[in-house]
Every structure is written in C-alpha cells, then in structure tokens.
Design an enzyme around this catalytic site. Structure first.
Site, PDB file in Angstrom:
ATOM      1  N   VAL A  79       0.640  -1.313  -0.079  1.00  0.00           N
ATOM      2  CA  VAL A  79       0.031  -0.217   0.000  1.00  0.00           C
ATOM      3  C   VAL A  79       0.775   1.306   0.146  1.00  0.00           C
ATOM      4  O   VAL A  79       0.332   2.359  -0.275  1.00  0.00           O
ATOM      5  CB  VAL A  79      -0.996   0.085   1.192  1.00  0.00           C
ATOM      6  N   LYS A  80       2.127   1.242   0.581  1.00  0.00           N
ATOM      7  CA  LYS A  80       2.960   2.360   0.324  1.00  0.00           C
ATOM      8  C   LYS A  80       2.506   3.625   1.076  1.00  0.00           C
ATOM      9  O   LYS A  80       2.733   4.527   0.471  1.00  0.00           O
ATOM     10  CB  LYS A  80       3.391   2.667  -1.061  1.00  0.00           C
ATOM     11  N   ARG A  81       1.613   3.401   1.954  1.00  0.00           N
ATOM     12  CA  ARG A  81       1.182   4.548   2.982  1.00  0.00           C
ATOM     13  C   ARG A  81       2.403   5.251   3.755  1.00  0.00           C
ATOM     14  O   ARG A  81       3.296   4.510   4.220  1.00  0.00           O
ATOM     15  CB  ARG A  81      -0.014   3.963   3.733  1.00  0.00           C
TER      16      ARG A  81
END
Length: 273
Positions: free
Chosen positions: A96-98
C-alpha cells in the site's frame, strides 16, 4: 510461543523457502489472461493466483492500487483475496506504500494492521518520506497486532536512486532501532530492490527482514539476490510478479522455479522438499 511477524516469517522461510509472489492484476495482464478489465476479471485473476501459489510460498503480496481503482467493488475483491490467503496459511504482505502523520497514520494502521479489520495483513509497505518518526504509530500498531511493516529504503525503480541515497541511512538507523531486542526478526523490514548494483549501507545491524522486489521481468536473478545481500541473505524475501503472472497456465511452475532457485542461492535457507 512467539507469534510475532518476525517469528512467523522465519518459520515460513524455513518451511517453504524464500519467495514472495505479487498479485498485480493490471489491465494489461487481465487482457493477456483473456479476462475482462472488471471486478469479475479482477476476482478471477486473484483467485487463480491464490490457488496456484498460496500453499508453496512464504508470502503473497497483493498490490492494493489495482484493486482500489474499482472502488468498493475492487476493495471487496481485495478483502476476499486476503481472506483466501489467510485460509491457505500463507503470509500476506499488502503493498500500500502509505505514509502520513499522527491521526492519519493511525487510521492507515487501523485499516491494514488491526486484527479486526477485513483488510488486515501480516505486513504492509510504508513510505518514510515524511520522516521515519511519522511511522511510529504504524510500528506500534504492528507490534500490538503481531504484524510487521516494510519501509521503502532503496527501491528497484531507477528514478528513485538520487532521493533515496540521501535518506537511506536514516531509514536504516530508524529500522534498526525499532528492531533492537527482537528475535528472530524485528517488526520493521526494509524494501531493497534486487536490481540494485550494490548496497551502499551495511545491513548487518538491521535485525529485520528485507523485501527484495525486482526478480524476473525487472532483470534480477536469484544469483543477483545472493550476491547483493551477502551476509544478510538469510533475512531476504525476494519478490517476483510479472514473470510469474505472464502466463496463467504457468503460474505454479514459474513460482516453483523461482522458489527453488532462490532457496538454492540464499545460504542458510534450505530448499523445500
């Protein structure tokens, strides 16, 4: 009994060998598979990958963006995919690379790491570019839920190199500090591209896992992974997507090929029987 993410990952690496397979249902791949670019096609694609790989690899990494583009219908497919992976007994690394601060980061952590969430994964990918300290809430949540995080450090896309070189040392130091005292791995792993020509920072003090995308279509081989990571190769989880997903009839055979080749090249990790 240690039920931490690090302990579960170590057990899976030892039992199944070092490989993570991505679920990346892009429009191009759906077309290659003869599927409609629709939620129904998305579900068929995802179920096929799960059925072919979930029982033979340490982890599976769904790319959230390809599900999110279909809104609530796509998220529903992602929820079912995560549930299917959990039922099959493999680890779920949700890509998700949040990355955000305070209450926003806490909300992301609740969505992806809280055991009660339908999107809860064993680990998620995070971006540290608001400062490593901005990840504290997610790391705290990961520990509380026996989950993990993989923080972007040196990724496999070439355009990232200039920026990431400037902050990689800080990311590594923050991860190592968060992992101190944990065994066999701490909760904070790093994303380090398998296509990198060399490592500019030592990883021997990380005490955490390394997610290494870039096998196959991006050009890296299992031998490259072993060479690149050297003394910490036992902690590496190589990741492959497109080269395994290119042909729906060969998903399982290509997965087994990469799994066994990675096991053969990464010392300290035995090939599965």
């Amino acid at each position: 009994m240690n039920d931490s993410f690090g302990a579960r990952l170590r057990a899976m690496l030892d039992d199944r060998g070092p490989l993570c397979v991505g679920i990346d249902p892009s429009p191009a791949l759906l077309t290659v598979w003869g599927l409609d670019d629709s939620p129904a096609g998305l579900e068929r694609f995802s179920r096929t990958v799960v059925e072919n790989v979930a029982d033979v690899v340490a982890a599976v990494k769904p790319q959230s963006a390809f599900f999110e583009r279909w809104g609530s219908r796509g998220i529903a497919v992602l929820e079912r995919t995560i549930a299917d992976l959990r039922e099959a007994g493999t680890l779920v690394v949700l890509d998700v690379k949040r990355g955000d601060i305070d209450s926003t980061m806490a909300a992301y952590a609740e969505a992806y790491l809280d055991r009660g969430s339908p999107l809860a994964a064993d680990a998620v990918t995070l971006s540290p570019y608001l400062g490593f300290g901005s990840l504290e809430g997610a790391i705290t949540s990961a520990v509380a839920n026996d989950a993990g995080v993989f923080v972007l450090a040196r990724t496999s896309n070439p355009e990232a190199a200039g920026l990431q070189r400037l902050v990689a040392g800080q990311v590594l130091a923050g991860a190592a500090a968060a992992n101190a005292g944990h065994s066999p791995f701490g909760p904070v792993g790093l994303v380090m591209g398998a296509t990198l020509p060399e490592l500019e920072d030592s990883l021997t003090d990380l005490n955490g896992p390394i997610l290494a995308p870039g096998l196959g279509a991006q050009g890296a081989t299992p031998a490259d992974v072993a060479r690149l990571f050297g003394p910490v190769r036992h902690a590496v989880l190589p990741s492959v997507s497109r080269d395994v997903l290119a042909d729906p009839k060969r998903v399982r055979s290509r997965t087994l090929f990469y799994r066994d080749e990675c096991a053969a090249h990464l010392s300290g990790v035995a090939a599965p029987s």
